[in-house]
Write a protein that holds these residues in place. Structure first.
Motif, PDB file in Angstrom:
ATOM      1  N   PRO A  66       8.772  -1.082  -2.837  1.00 14.81           N
ATOM      2  CA  PRO A  66       7.592  -0.801  -3.672  1.00 14.81           C
ATOM      3  C   PRO A  66       6.712   0.292  -3.070  1.00 14.81           C
ATOM      4  O   PRO A  66       5.833   0.834  -3.740  1.00 14.81           O
ATOM      5  N   VAL A 122       7.754   6.527  -7.288  1.00 16.06           N
ATOM      6  CA  VAL A 122       8.203   5.787  -8.479  1.00 16.06           C
ATOM      7  C   VAL A 122       9.335   6.557  -9.188  1.00 16.06           C
ATOM      8  O   VAL A 122       9.232   7.752  -9.447  1.00 16.06           O
ATOM      9  N   SER A 150      10.742   3.412  -5.444  1.00 18.64           N
ATOM     10  CA  SER A 150      10.315   2.169  -6.081  1.00 18.64           C
ATOM     11  C   SER A 150      10.674   2.257  -7.559  1.00 18.64           C
ATOM     12  O   SER A 150      10.553   3.328  -8.158  1.00 18.64           O
ATOM     13  N   ASP A 210       5.687  -0.756 -10.105  1.00 19.10           N
ATOM     14  CA  ASP A 210       4.649  -1.364  -9.279  1.00 19.10           C
ATOM     15  C   ASP A 210       4.670  -2.877  -9.369  1.00 19.10           C
ATOM     16  O   ASP A 210       3.771  -3.497  -9.943  1.00 19.10           O
TER      17      ASP A 210
END
Ligand SMILES: Cc1cc2nc3c(=O)[nH]c(=O)nc-3n(C[C@H](O)[C@H](O)[C@H](O)COP(=O)(O)O)c2cc1C
Ligand code: SF4
Ligand code: SF4
Length: 484
Positions: free
Chosen positions: A94, A98, A137, A140
Motif C-alpha cells: 500500500p 498507485v 499499490s 488505498d
C-alpha cells in the motif's frame, strides 16, 4: 511476457492466472507463469520464514534471507541477467505508487517481470532495498497479502501483451483509454423489464452508433469520474504528407496515444489557410516529411496557421533513410513561436519517394514497437506535467536554417492518357498545376510527386533514377527511428 511470482501461496497465483483469458494466454505461450515458493528457501527445519519485529510491536516480519534466495533463484536465470542487468521486481505494498493505465502499458513492454508478495506485517526492509525496483499499490486499502494484487496486475498487463486478446477483444473501446469510461452495453432481448435498447443501436448506422457511444462515454465520465475527464486530452494530428508515408507513421503513433484522434490534413491548401486555435488541455502531433533536410516549403509555411495556448505538442519528421538534419529543430521553432510547448519528437524512417530501396517497408514491426514505447513515454511526460508543468525538450539541428534549393525532378505528362479530371490541379499541395493547360510551374512545384501518385489515368510520371542511384550508393544501410 514471463511472469515470476515470489510468494508463500503459489496455488493462489496459479489458480487465478491459469483461468479465463490469462489461462488461455498461458496455454498458447503468449505469457508464461513461474511461481516460486519462498518457504522452499527457509533455512530451518520448521520451514519458518517469519520472525518477531525488532523494537517490538504486533505481527511478524518475513525474513530477508529466504526472500533473497528465492529472488536469486529467479534472477540468476533471468533474461535481464544474460544482459548483465537486474530484472524488474515489483513489490506489492500500500506504500507504493498507485497502479494505473499508463503503468499497465509501460510494464507490458517488458519481457519479464518479477512480483514479490509479502505477508504478515511485511518484509525485512534490507532485502527490499536490494531487490525491489518498483513499489506498487493497487489501491488505498490493505490486503492480507500481495498475491491478489499481483494477480490484478498480471491480468491488466497481459491484456496489453500482443496476441493475448483477440483482434475483436482488443479493438473495443476500453474503459480508461483516453481517460474516459466506457459507454453502456446492451444485448438481446430488445425489451427487458419494459426497458427498450436505445434506438440508435438498432439502426446499423455505424457513424451514428460511434457518435452515440462517444457522447455516452463523456456523459458517464462526467457523472461518475469527473476527475478523469480533467485528464482527458484530445489529440489533433496535423500532417503534411503528399504521398502518404508521413501520414502512415503519424497514424501509428496517434493510435498508441488515443482511440479517436482528429486528423487535420495540411496537404490540402485550404486547411493551411484556416487559423486553428488549441487550448492548453489539448495535445498536438505535428508531422511532416523531410525535404533536403528541412521542412517542405509551402505558402503559407507549414504549421503557421496553428495557434497554441501553452499546448503540448509532439513533432514528427518522417524521412527517407537519408537524414532529417534540421527538420525537427525547425518544427519546434515554428510551433514554439506559436504558443506550443514541444514535449517530444520522433524521426521515423518511411519509404523515399525517389527510391524503391530506401526506407521500403518502414515503419516495420521494430519501428512500431519503438513507437509504442515512445507513446508510453509521452503519456508519462503528460502525467508528470500535471504536477510540474510541461518541459520543452532540446532537439538537434538548426531552428532557422537557410533555405536549400531542390533541383527539379524530371517529370513527364502524357496528354493522350489524361482525362482532364483536374484531380492533380486540385490536390497539388502548392497549386503548381495550371487548370487550363495542366502544365507544372517549376518555380512553384516542390517536387513532392503527389500529382504522379494520384493520377488514376497514369498520365503523369517522373524519372529520379539518377537521384535514386546517388542516394542508394550512400544511404542503403537502414537507419533506426529516433525519439526525443
Ligand atoms: C523533394 C524531396 C526531398 C527529400 N529530401 C529528403 C532528405 O533530405 N532526407 C531524407 O531522408 N528523405 C528525403 N526525402 C524523402 C521524404 O522525406 C519521404 O521519404 C517521402 O518521399 C515523402 O513523404 P510523404 O510520403 O509523406 O509525402 C525527400 C523527398 C522529396 C520529395
Ligand atoms: S490527374 Fe491525371 S488525368 Fe486527371 S487531370 Fe491530372 S494528369 Fe489528367
Ligand atoms: S506539381 Fe509539383 S508540387 Fe504539385 S503535386 Fe506535382 S510534384 Fe507536387
Amino acid at each position: 511476457m514471463e511472469y515470476h511470482v515470489l510468494t508463500l501461496f503459489p496455488e493462489m497465483i496459479q489458480n487465478t492466472v491459469n483461468t479465463s483469458i490469462t489461462g488461455r494466454a498461458v496455454k498458447s505461450g503468449k505469457i508464461s507463469l513461474h511461481t516460486v515458493n519462498i518457504r522452499d528457501f527457509a533455512d530451518n527445519k520448521h520451514m519458518r520464514v517469519d520472525d518477531y519485529p525488532y523494537g517490538g510491536g504486533a505481527g511478524m516480519v518475513m525474513q530477508a534471507e529466504p526472500v533473497w534466495r528465492a529472488y536469486e533463484s529467479v534472477r540468476e536465470n533471468s533474461r535481464a541477467a544474460k544482459k548483465g542487468k537486474r530484472p524488474r521486481c515489483i513489490y506489492l505494498t500500500p506504500q507504493g505508487k498507485v497502479f494505473h493505465q499508463t503503468m499497465v502499458e509501460e510494464l507490458a513492454l517488458e519481457e519479464e517481470l518479477v512480483f514479490l508478495c509479502g505477508h504478515y506485517e511485511g518484509i525485512d526492509e534490507r532485502v527490499l532495498e536490494e531487490v525491489v525496483t518498483d513499489y506498487v499499490s493497487i489501491g488505498d486499502y490493505v490486503l492480507t497479502g500481495g498475491e491478489l494484487a499481483a494477480c490484478v496486475m498480471i491480468d491488466a498487463i497481459s491484456r496489453f501483451v500482443p496476441g493475448v486478446l483477440s483482434n475483436e477483444e482488443s479493438a473495443q473501446f476500453e474503459s480508461m483509454q483516453d481517460n474516459l469510461l466506457e459507454y453502456p452495453h446492451y444485448t438481446r432481448p430488445e425489451i427487458w423489464h419494459g426497458k427498450q435498447v436505445p434506438q440508435v443501436l438498432l439502426t446499423g448506422a455505424h457513424g451514428k452508433v460511434e457518435a452515440w457511444r462517444r457522447e455516452k462515454s463523456i456523459e458517464r465520465t462526467k457523472e461518475r469520474r469527473p476527475d478523469l475527464l480533467q485528464k482527458n486530452r484530445p489529440l489533433t494530428v496535423a500532417y503534411f504528407s503528399p504521398t502518404d508515408g508521413t501520414k502512415k507513421a503519424a497514424e501509428i503513433l496517434a493510435a498508441c496515444l488515443t482511440q479517436s484522434p482528429r486528423m487535420l490534413d495540411l496537404t490540402r491548401r485550404r486547411n493551411r489557410k484556416q487559423e486553428m486555435v488549441f487550448t492548453e488541455k489539448e495535445l498536438l502531433l505535428a508531422a511532416a516529411p523531410v525535404y533536403a533536410g528541412q521542412l517542405p516549403e509551402t505558402e503559407p509555411g507549414l504549421f503557421t496557421n496553428l495557434r497554441g495556448n501553452h499546448t503540448p505538442c509532439i513533432v514528427m519528421a518522417a524521412y527517407g533513410n537519408r537524414r532529417y538534419d534540421d527538420t525537427l529543430a525547425q518544427m519546434k521553432a515554428v510551433l514554439s513561436a506559436r504558443g506550443f510547448v514541444c514535449i517530444g519528437a520522433a524521426a521515423p524512417v518511411i519509404p523515399h519517394i525517389f527510391s524503391e530501396k530506401l526506407g521500403q517497408g518502414r515503419p516495420d514491426e521494430k519501428d512500431r514497437e519503438a513507437i509504442k514505447r515512445f507513446a508510453v513515454e509521452i503519456k508519462k511526460r503528460i502525467e508528470q506535467a500535471e504536477e510540474h508543468g510541461f518541459q520543452e525538450i532540446p532537439l538537434p539541428g538548426a531552428p532557422d536554417p537557410a533555405p536549400k534549393e531542390i533541383k527539379p525532378v524530371k517529370k513527364s505528362f502524357d496528354r493522350e492518357q489524361c482525362t482532364n479530371c483536374q484531380a492533380c490541379v486540385q490536390k497539388c499541395p502548392v497549386n503548381a498545376i495550371s487548370m487550363e493547360t495542366l502544365a507544372i510551374d517549376e518555380r512553384v512545384c516542390i517536387n513532392c510527386m503527389r500529382c504522379v501518385k494520384i493520377c488514376k489515368a497514369g498520365a503523369r510520371s517522373f524519372d529520379a533514377s539518377a537521384t535514386a542511384l546517388h542516394l542508394e550508393s550512400l544511404y542503403l544501410q537502414p537507419r533506426e527511428a529516433e525519439f526525443f
